[in-house]
Design an enzyme around this catalytic site. Structure first.
Site, mmCIF file in Angstrom:
data_model
loop_
_atom_site.group_PDB
_atom_site.id
_atom_site.type_symbol
_atom_site.label_atom_id
_atom_site.label_comp_id
_atom_site.label_asym_id
_atom_site.label_seq_id
_atom_site.Cartn_x
_atom_site.Cartn_y
_atom_site.Cartn_z
ATOM 1 N N THR A 47 -6.132 3.078 10.935
ATOM 2 C CA THR A 47 -5.117 4.213 11.365
ATOM 3 C C THR A 47 -6.139 5.581 11.129
ATOM 4 O O THR A 47 -5.963 6.588 12.112
ATOM 5 C CB THR A 47 -4.099 4.431 10.745
ATOM 6 O OG1 THR A 47 -3.435 3.050 10.932
ATOM 7 C CG2 THR A 47 -3.250 5.343 11.506
ATOM 8 N N TYR A 135 -7.917 -7.319 3.659
ATOM 9 C CA TYR A 135 -7.329 -6.928 4.873
ATOM 10 C C TYR A 135 -7.443 -7.846 5.919
ATOM 11 O O TYR A 135 -8.605 -7.969 6.463
ATOM 12 C CB TYR A 135 -7.647 -5.641 5.408
ATOM 13 C CG TYR A 135 -6.964 -4.959 6.522
ATOM 14 C CD1 TYR A 135 -5.849 -5.503 7.169
ATOM 15 C CD2 TYR A 135 -7.620 -3.823 7.288
ATOM 16 C CE1 TYR A 135 -5.210 -5.061 8.162
ATOM 17 C CE2 TYR A 135 -7.017 -3.343 8.144
ATOM 18 C CZ TYR A 135 -5.582 -4.031 8.906
ATOM 19 O OH TYR A 135 -5.091 -3.321 10.071
ATOM 20 N N LYS A 163 -3.489 -7.349 2.414
ATOM 21 C CA LYS A 163 -2.771 -6.850 3.615
ATOM 22 C C LYS A 163 -2.832 -7.833 4.631
ATOM 23 O O LYS A 163 -3.685 -7.935 5.333
ATOM 24 C CB LYS A 163 -3.211 -5.554 3.910
ATOM 25 C CG LYS A 163 -2.632 -4.920 5.215
ATOM 26 C CD LYS A 163 -3.353 -3.586 5.586
ATOM 27 C CE LYS A 163 -2.648 -2.958 6.838
ATOM 28 N NZ LYS A 163 -3.447 -1.791 7.381
#
Length: 295
Positions: A47, A135, A163
């Site tokens: 992000t 991730y 994650k």
């Protein structure tokens, strides 16, 4: 000990019109999360657009956020790369800057095998002494961290968490079963409660950029045994969550923040601004929830 429980914001990076980092606005965003219920700050995750940052800028953003937070909440630095030596370099630099933990997306494009994935993380593990979050986001990388692979990664002393953004709840449950020592964070805002239900302890969240308290509250309710409250809030937020992913992240969340008056600028190319049709859908979702937006 866990890096954090609750909501970790996947912090956006604000840019000026000429696309340089707007550090003044970035400071205000960090302060916003320090003042609200955000439990950890993830800087330069997907992000935050690190894929369009040269290394010096990437590390300067990490340094700035760490210094601004000044130990008040955990700061986790996104330093993943599909080049193992580059991932090691960024990891060592982030640790030197004072990061509390590292977020590592799996190798992408060149992808590798599950064996290569294990070797990649071994190299990173051996180079640092702070916690690593793996991730897993196959929709972006083309590579899925299988539960059996995560079991092997969990043997590395610095790999502490995952994650999970595969969208596959069965897979998340298998990871929880095989790796009880690994903390699991939802990587999808629409699956916070489902992942908590199989053993997760929090979320690394896009939604938290605009609704930090509510995102934290979902997790807090669930972990405190108030399951129905968590479920109700998850469902109440679903229209906004859907709108935040109507185009590729972080395009919509940046637009939402601009509507709310944060003035974070546009994403860097190749990301573009939203179509007018999708912008209106996003605006309606915000207004319907009760968020004040600029006309």
């Amino acid at each position: 000990m866990s890096l954090f429980k609750g909501s970790g914001v996947a912090l956006i990076t604000p840019f000026k019109d000429e696309e340089s980092v707007d550090f003044e606005t970035l400071g205000r965003l960090v302060d916003f999360h320090l003042e609200h219920k955000t439990d950890a700050i993830i800087v330069c995750g997907t992000t935050g657009e690190p894929s369009t940052m040269p290394d010096d800028e990437h590390l300067e953003v990490i340094r700035f956020v760490i210094d601004r937070v000044a130990g008040r909440k955990p700061v986790i630095a996104g330093v993943g790369s599909n080049h193992t030596k580059h991932a090691v370099y960024l990891s060592k630099k982030a640790q030197e800057l004072g990061a509390d933990g590292l977020l590592h997306v799996t190798p992408y494009y060149n992808k590798t095998t599950q064996k290569g994935l294990i070797e990649h993380f071994k190299e990173i593990n051996d180079a640092v002494s702070i916690p690593i979050i793996v991730y897993n986001v196959p929709s972006r990388t083309g590579l899925n961290v299988l539960p059996e692979t995560m079991k092997e990664l969990a043997k590395l002393p610095n790999v502490k968490a995952i994650k999970e953004a595969s969208g596959n709840i069965t897979q998340v449950a298998e990871i929880a079963m095989l790796c009880p020592e690994i903390d699991i964070y939802s990587g999808n805002d629409d699956q916070i409660v489902p992942i908590l239900s199989v053993g997760g302890i929090g979320v690394i969240s896009v939604l938290a950029n605009i609704l930090p308290d509510e995102t934290h509250d979902i997790v807090e309710y669930f972990l405190n045994g108030e399951i129905e409250k968590a479920r109700e809030l998850q469902l109440k937020l679903l229209p906004i969550i859907k709108a935040l992913f109507i185009e590729v992240n972080p395009i919509p969340v940046k637009e939402a923040m601009n509507m709310m008056g944060f003035n974070v600028g546009k994403p860097r190319l190749p990301l573009t601004t939203m179509t007018e049709k999708n912008r209106e859908i996003l605006k309606k979702a915000l207004v319907d929830y009760g968020i004040s937006v600029k006309e």
